[in-house]
Design a protein around this motif. Structure first.
Motif, PDB file in Angstrom:
ATOM      1  N   SER A  72       0.822  -1.059  -0.122  1.00 51.30           N
ATOM      2  CA  SER A  72      -0.023  -0.401   0.123  1.00 51.30           C
ATOM      3  C   SER A  72       0.821   1.364  -0.136  1.00 51.30           C
ATOM      4  CB  SER A  72      -0.776  -0.052   1.259  1.00 51.30           C
ATOM      5  OG  SER A  72      -0.206  -0.048   2.321  1.00 51.30           O
ATOM      6  N   TRP A  73       0.312   2.286  -0.632  1.00 50.44           N
ATOM      7  CA  TRP A  73       0.901   3.729  -0.664  1.00 50.44           C
ATOM      8  C   TRP A  73      -0.117   4.605  -0.596  1.00 50.44           C
ATOM      9  CZ3 TRP A  73       5.797   5.445  -0.696  1.00 50.44           C
ATOM     10  CH2 TRP A  73       6.222   7.135  -1.538  1.00 50.44           C
ATOM     11  N   ASP A  74      -0.097   5.775   0.276  1.00 51.96           N
ATOM     12  CA  ASP A  74      -1.112   6.650   0.340  1.00 51.96           C
ATOM     13  C   ASP A  74      -0.316   7.983   0.588  1.00 51.96           C
ATOM     14  OD1 ASP A  74      -3.850   7.534   0.734  1.00 51.96           O
ATOM     15  OD2 ASP A  74      -3.376   7.766   2.734  1.00 51.96           O
ATOM     16  N   GLU A  75      -1.056   8.906  -0.287  1.00 50.74           N
ATOM     17  CA  GLU A  75      -0.445  10.238  -0.179  1.00 50.74           C
ATOM     18  C   GLU A  75      -1.492  11.386  -0.227  1.00 50.74           C
ATOM     19  OE1 GLU A  75       3.039  12.851  -2.309  1.00 50.74           O
ATOM     20  OE2 GLU A  75       2.746  10.828  -3.219  1.00 50.74           O
ATOM     21  N   GLY A  76      -1.291  12.463   0.457  1.00 52.58           N
ATOM     22  CA  GLY A  76      -2.326  13.389   0.631  1.00 52.58           C
ATOM     23  C   GLY A  76      -2.022  14.595   1.640  1.00 52.58           C
ATOM     24  N   GLN A  77      -3.063  15.266   1.829  1.00 57.31           N
ATOM     25  CA  GLN A  77      -2.944  16.310   2.885  1.00 57.31           C
ATOM     26  C   GLN A  77      -4.477  16.547   3.446  1.00 57.31           C
ATOM     27  OE1 GLN A  77      -2.237  20.702   2.020  1.00 57.31           O
ATOM     28  NE2 GLN A  77      -1.251  19.496   0.103  1.00 57.31           N
ATOM     29  N   VAL A  78      -4.673  17.211   4.591  1.00 60.01           N
ATOM     30  CA  VAL A  78      -5.683  17.677   4.940  1.00 60.01           C
ATOM     31  C   VAL A  78      -5.945  19.164   5.148  1.00 60.01           C
ATOM     32  CG1 VAL A  78      -7.449  17.521   6.987  1.00 60.01           C
ATOM     33  CG2 VAL A  78      -6.171  15.728   6.363  1.00 60.01           C
ATOM     34  N   PHE A  79      -6.892  19.907   4.675  1.00 60.57           N
ATOM     35  CA  PHE A  79      -6.973  21.533   4.826  1.00 60.57           C
ATOM     36  C   PHE A  79      -8.428  21.624   4.850  1.00 60.57           C
ATOM     37  CE2 PHE A  79      -6.165  19.762   0.511  1.00 60.57           C
ATOM     38  CZ  PHE A  79      -7.354  20.305  -0.208  1.00 60.57           C
ATOM     39  N   MET A 120      -4.135  24.286   0.375  1.00 61.49           N
ATOM     40  CA  MET A 120      -3.511  23.278  -0.171  1.00 61.49           C
ATOM     41  C   MET A 120      -2.155  23.757  -0.618  1.00 61.49           C
ATOM     42  SD  MET A 120      -4.593  20.580  -3.052  1.00 61.49           S
ATOM     43  CE  MET A 120      -3.578  21.336  -4.443  1.00 61.49           C
ATOM     44  N   GLN A 121      -1.083  23.108  -0.116  1.00 64.44           N
ATOM     45  CA  GLN A 121       0.119  23.397  -0.662  1.00 64.44           C
ATOM     46  C   GLN A 121       1.115  22.047  -1.006  1.00 64.44           C
ATOM     47  OE1 GLN A 121       1.801  26.509  -0.649  1.00 64.44           O
ATOM     48  NE2 GLN A 121      -0.306  27.385  -0.017  1.00 64.44           N
ATOM     49  N   MET A 122       1.590  22.018  -2.015  1.00 62.52           N
ATOM     50  CA  MET A 122       2.167  20.896  -2.483  1.00 62.52           C
ATOM     51  C   MET A 122       3.241  20.274  -1.525  1.00 62.52           C
ATOM     52  SD  MET A 122       0.711  19.846  -5.336  1.00 62.52           S
ATOM     53  CE  MET A 122       1.688  18.477  -5.971  1.00 62.52           C
ATOM     54  N   LYS A 123       3.943  21.288  -1.098  1.00 60.07           N
ATOM     55  CA  LYS A 123       4.972  21.115   0.004  1.00 60.07           C
ATOM     56  C   LYS A 123       4.350  20.287   1.402  1.00 60.07           C
ATOM     57  CE  LYS A 123       5.036  25.616   2.178  1.00 60.07           C
ATOM     58  NZ  LYS A 123       5.445  26.109   3.399  1.00 60.07           N
ATOM     59  N   ASP A 124       3.268  20.470   1.570  1.00 60.47           N
ATOM     60  CA  ASP A 124       2.298  19.893   2.650  1.00 60.47           C
ATOM     61  C   ASP A 124       2.151  18.398   2.511  1.00 60.47           C
ATOM     62  OD1 ASP A 124       3.169  22.221   3.908  1.00 60.47           O
ATOM     63  OD2 ASP A 124       1.128  22.990   3.655  1.00 60.47           O
ATOM     64  N   PHE A 125       2.132  17.874   1.363  1.00 60.55           N
ATOM     65  CA  PHE A 125       1.817  16.406   1.114  1.00 60.55           C
ATOM     66  C   PHE A 125       2.552  15.493   1.994  1.00 60.55           C
ATOM     67  CE2 PHE A 125      -0.642  17.930  -2.402  1.00 60.55           C
ATOM     68  CZ  PHE A 125      -1.441  16.948  -2.695  1.00 60.55           C
ATOM     69  N   ARG A 126       1.656  14.453   2.631  1.00 61.50           N
ATOM     70  CA  ARG A 126       2.511  13.571   3.336  1.00 61.50           C
ATOM     71  C   ARG A 126       2.006  12.170   2.838  1.00 61.50           C
ATOM     72  NH1 ARG A 126       3.188  15.081   9.591  1.00 61.50           N
ATOM     73  NH2 ARG A 126       2.864  17.449   9.196  1.00 61.50           N
ATOM     74  N   TYR A 127       3.012  11.158   3.154  1.00 62.32           N
ATOM     75  CA  TYR A 127       2.713   9.876   2.533  1.00 62.32           C
ATOM     76  C   TYR A 127       2.962   8.728   3.626  1.00 62.32           C
ATOM     77  CZ  TYR A 127       7.834   9.212   2.898  1.00 62.32           C
ATOM     78  OH  TYR A 127       9.191   9.074   3.412  1.00 62.32           O
TER      79      TYR A 127
END
Length: 65
Positions: free
Chosen positions: A8-15, A21-28
Motif C-alpha cells: 500500500s501507498w497513500d499520499e495526501g493532505q488535510v486542509f 492546499m500546498q504541494m510541499k505539505d503532502f504527506r505519505y
C-alpha cells in the motif's frame, strides 16, 4: 488455502479551505502485509505501515479456535 501479499501507498493532505492546499505539505505512508484465506474468507492477516507519525503493526484472525 490462499496466501495474498499486500502493498500500500497513500499520499495526501488535510486542509479546511482549498486555498490552504500546498504541494510541499503532502504527506505519505506505505506498508505491506500478508493475508491467509480459505474459501474467500480471511483467516489471518498480518500488516505493517509506516508514516511520519511512526510505524504501526496490525494482526487479526477469524480462526475458529
Amino acid at each position: 488455502m490462499q496466501l495474498d501479499t499486500i502493498f500500500s501507498w497513500d499520499e495526501g493532505q488535510v486542509f479546511g479551505e482549498f486555498s490552504e492546499m500546498q504541494m510541499k505539505d503532502f504527506r505519505y505512508s506505505f506498508g505491506g502485509g500478508f493475508r491467509l484465506s480459505l474459501a474467500n474468507h480471511v483467516i489471518f492477516a498480518l500488516e505493517i505501515a509506516h508514516a511520519d507519525e511512526g510505524t504501526n503493526f496490525y494482526a487479526r484472525t477469524h480462526a475458529p479456535f
